[in-house]
Design a protein around this motif. Structure first.
Motif, PDB file in Angstrom:
ATOM      1  N   ARG A  57       1.029  -7.281   6.967  1.00 21.06           N
ATOM      2  CA  ARG A  57       1.376  -7.162   5.549  1.00 21.06           C
ATOM      3  C   ARG A  57       2.792  -6.625   5.384  1.00 21.06           C
ATOM      4  O   ARG A  57       3.557  -7.102   4.559  1.00 21.06           O
ATOM      5  CB  ARG A  57       0.390  -6.245   4.806  1.00 21.06           C
ATOM      6  CG  ARG A  57      -1.035  -6.731   4.675  1.00 21.06           C
ATOM      7  CD  ARG A  57      -1.283  -7.998   3.896  1.00 21.06           C
ATOM      8  NE  ARG A  57      -0.821  -9.239   4.488  1.00 21.06           N
ATOM      9  CZ  ARG A  57      -1.426  -9.909   5.488  1.00 21.06           C
ATOM     10  NH1 ARG A  57      -2.516  -9.465   6.031  1.00 21.06           N
ATOM     11  NH2 ARG A  57      -0.905 -11.040   5.945  1.00 21.06           N
ATOM     12  N   LEU A 115      -4.257 -10.004  -2.706  1.00 21.45           N
ATOM     13  CA  LEU A 115      -4.257  -8.759  -1.934  1.00 21.45           C
ATOM     14  C   LEU A 115      -5.094  -7.695  -2.638  1.00 21.45           C
ATOM     15  O   LEU A 115      -5.878  -6.992  -1.994  1.00 21.45           O
ATOM     16  CB  LEU A 115      -2.829  -8.244  -1.731  1.00 21.45           C
ATOM     17  CG  LEU A 115      -2.718  -6.895  -1.011  1.00 21.45           C
ATOM     18  CD1 LEU A 115      -3.203  -7.006   0.438  1.00 21.45           C
ATOM     19  CD2 LEU A 115      -1.281  -6.391  -1.062  1.00 21.45           C
ATOM     20  N   GLU A 137      -3.424  -5.749  10.748  1.00 22.25           N
ATOM     21  CA  GLU A 137      -3.435  -6.054   9.314  1.00 22.25           C
ATOM     22  C   GLU A 137      -2.283  -5.337   8.609  1.00 22.25           C
ATOM     23  O   GLU A 137      -1.555  -5.939   7.823  1.00 22.25           O
ATOM     24  CB  GLU A 137      -4.775  -5.644   8.693  1.00 22.25           C
ATOM     25  CG  GLU A 137      -4.807  -5.614   7.188  1.00 22.25           C
ATOM     26  CD  GLU A 137      -4.830  -6.979   6.518  1.00 22.25           C
ATOM     27  OE1 GLU A 137      -4.686  -7.011   5.285  1.00 22.25           O
ATOM     28  OE2 GLU A 137      -4.965  -8.000   7.210  1.00 22.25           O
TER      29      GLU A 137
END
Length: 159
Positions: free
Chosen positions: A45, A72, A41
């Motif tokens: 990002r 987000l 993750e």
């Protein structure tokens, strides 16, 4: 117009820059909750921002930036990541992108130095927008949770 060469250099080195960002996120003691997220993750990002930096810096993407970062912010609130950690992680992203340009030492001429300064300025503006919209999304999710009807264990809504 920002130097396409500088942006391309950053995007071409997205894996390297993203790895440095994730390492920083994992080691920063102020990110206790954020570093509990899966490595994939954090890597996704970071890579997403760095690899698409040119796209984000082009004028006319404000609506897309707003949607992306509000989403987000909502996600981080739902994951119980403190808001200060979300904001700090975005600052780390910006810091590593700018540091990479400085470390590369591309600016040898006055024009190249100007291009680096212009890029730093545009990156700063982008991250200002990203932080603003992430906070809006986070606060929106908090507001939604605070005003959601509470359900008791028997399945009935409580006022």
């Amino acid at each position: 117009m920002v130097s396409r060469t500088l942006v391309q250099t950053i995007e071409d080195n997205s894996e390297h820059i993203s790895a440095r960002i994730v390492r920083h996120l994992r080691e920063d003691p102020r990110l206790e909750h954020l570093r509990s997220l899966p490595e994939s993750e954090l890597q996704d990002r970071a890579r997403e921002v760095v690899k698409n930096l040119g796209h984000w810096l082009v004028a006319g993407h404000d609506g897309e930036i707003a949607q992306h970062y509000e989403r987000l912010g909502r996600r981080r609130q739902e994951e119980s990541i403190p808001l200060h950690e979300l904001v700090h992680s975005l600052h780390i992203l910006r810091e590593h992108i700018v540091d990479f340009v400085r470390e590369e030492g591309i600016g040898q001429s006055a024009f190249q130095l100007y291009a680096e300064e212009e890029l730093e300025h545009l990156v700063g503006l982008f991250f200002d927008k990203a932080v603003y919209h992430a906070v809006r999304g986070y606060e929106g999710a908090m507001h939604q949770v605070a005003h959601a009807p509470h359900v008791d264990l028997r399945g009935g809504a409580l006022a």
